[in-house]
Enzyme design. Structure first.
Site, PDB file in Angstrom:
ATOM      1  N   ASP A   9       0.828  -1.204   0.000  1.00  0.00           N
ATOM      2  CA  ASP A   9       0.000   0.000   0.000  1.00  0.00           C
ATOM      3  C   ASP A   9       0.870   1.265   0.000  1.00  0.00           C
ATOM      4  O   ASP A   9       2.023   1.233   0.419  1.00  0.00           O
ATOM      5  CB  ASP A   9      -0.888   0.043   1.248  1.00  0.00           C
ATOM      6  CG  ASP A   9      -1.956  -1.044   1.218  1.00  0.00           C
ATOM      7  OD1 ASP A   9      -2.291  -1.518   0.119  1.00  0.00           O
ATOM      8  OD2 ASP A   9      -2.432  -1.398   2.306  1.00  0.00           O
TER       9      ASP A   9
HETATM   10  N1  URA Z   1      -1.561  -5.975   3.516  1.00  0.00           N
HETATM   11  C1  URA Z   1      -1.988  -4.698   3.620  1.00  0.00           C
HETATM   12  O1  URA Z   1      -3.020  -4.446   4.202  1.00  0.00           O
HETATM   13  N2  URA Z   1      -1.252  -3.740   3.059  1.00  0.00           N
HETATM   14  C2  URA Z   1      -0.082  -3.985   2.424  1.00  0.00           C
HETATM   15  O2  URA Z   1       0.557  -3.053   1.942  1.00  0.00           O
HETATM   16  C3  URA Z   1       0.353  -5.305   2.340  1.00  0.00           C
HETATM   17  C4  URA Z   1      -0.404  -6.287   2.883  1.00  0.00           C
END
Ligand code: URA
Length: 238
Positions: free
Chosen positions: A103
């Site tokens: 993310d």
């Molecule tokens: N799970 C999430 O919620 N965010 C990420 O960036 C990776 C795995």
């Protein structure tokens, strides 16, 4: 058309022709699995040339281990003008794209490659690559929450695969918070955030310090290093 072995190795972009000759003389080169130490040996295009047992076709592809900072998107371009992971590799002469994603506000280990086969292999759910996340959460996981994560919590109408859970630190007080390590194999959108949200502990901060056997050791946020042929080979066989 048959070509001289040192020329074939150099043309694959691994090293210069002179260095290729040294590799041959040092006994590190094989053709179709047989060691060749004679300079000028002719090889046909269908023959497999390997250096240190790693095929040169595989070596000519590029895979980097990147320490993605927060505030960067896991894409090669962005309509909103945000910084992308590809921006960090703009000076390299090949186009790399991320294997999976983190993310925008997650930091950590992200592989970047131009090797489509490797990317497909690692992203295939069957191959169950373990990914380790460290989350700072609001509140603290109780026994029931840990059990739910370990057996498979419900997120968005499907059951997540069982996670390994380790509580790294608990901060009691007016606002209790915890540092939790989760190891999972899946990679659905917002997977970790949704899993922890589902057990009542929303994520405040998330990072991924480990992907399979790879770690961020020696790197700071925004830095990268190329994987060794041996590491790439190991990933291919996961
Ligand atoms: N799970 C999430 O919620 N965010 C990420 O960036 C990776 C795995």
């Amino acid at each position: 058309m048959a070509e001289r072995l040192q020329k074939v190795i150099a043309a694959a972009g691994i090293t210069s022709r002179r260095k290729a000759e040294q590799l041959i003389l040092a006994g590190r080169v094989s053709v179709d699995g047989k060691k060749v130490t004679t300079l000028g040996t002719k090889v046909e295009p269908h023959q497999e040339v390997a250096v240190d047992d790693v095929p040169i076709k595989a070596q000519a592809l590029h895979t980097y281990l990147f320490y993605k900072p927060r505030g960067v998107i896991s894409a090669v371009s962005d309509n909103h003008g945000r910084r992308t992971v590809a921006d960090y590799f703009a000076d390299l002469p090949y186009r790399l794209y991320p294997i999976g994603r983190l993310d925008y506000d997650t930091s950590g280990l992200l592989l970047m490659t131009d090797d489509g086969d490797l990317a497909n292999h690692l992203m295939h759910p069957r191959n169950e690559v373990p990914k380790v996340y460290v989350a700072k959460v609001e509140g603290a996981l109780n026994g029931a929450a840990i059990h739910a994560l370990k057996t498979g919590v419900q997120i968005k109408g499907h059951k997540a695969s069982p996670a390994k859970v380790k509580i790294l630190k608990t901060k009691q007080g007016h606002r209790t918070s915890q540092i939790v390590q989760l190891t999972i194999h899946e990679g659905h959108y917002h997977q970790v955030k949704l899993m922890l949200q589902a057990v009542g502990c929303p994520v405040q901060k998330l990072s991924r310090p480990r992907y399979a056997f790879l770690t961020l050791q020696g790197l700071s946020a925004g830095q990268y290093r190329e994987l060794t042929p041996q590491e790439v080979d190991k990933l291919r066989h996961l």
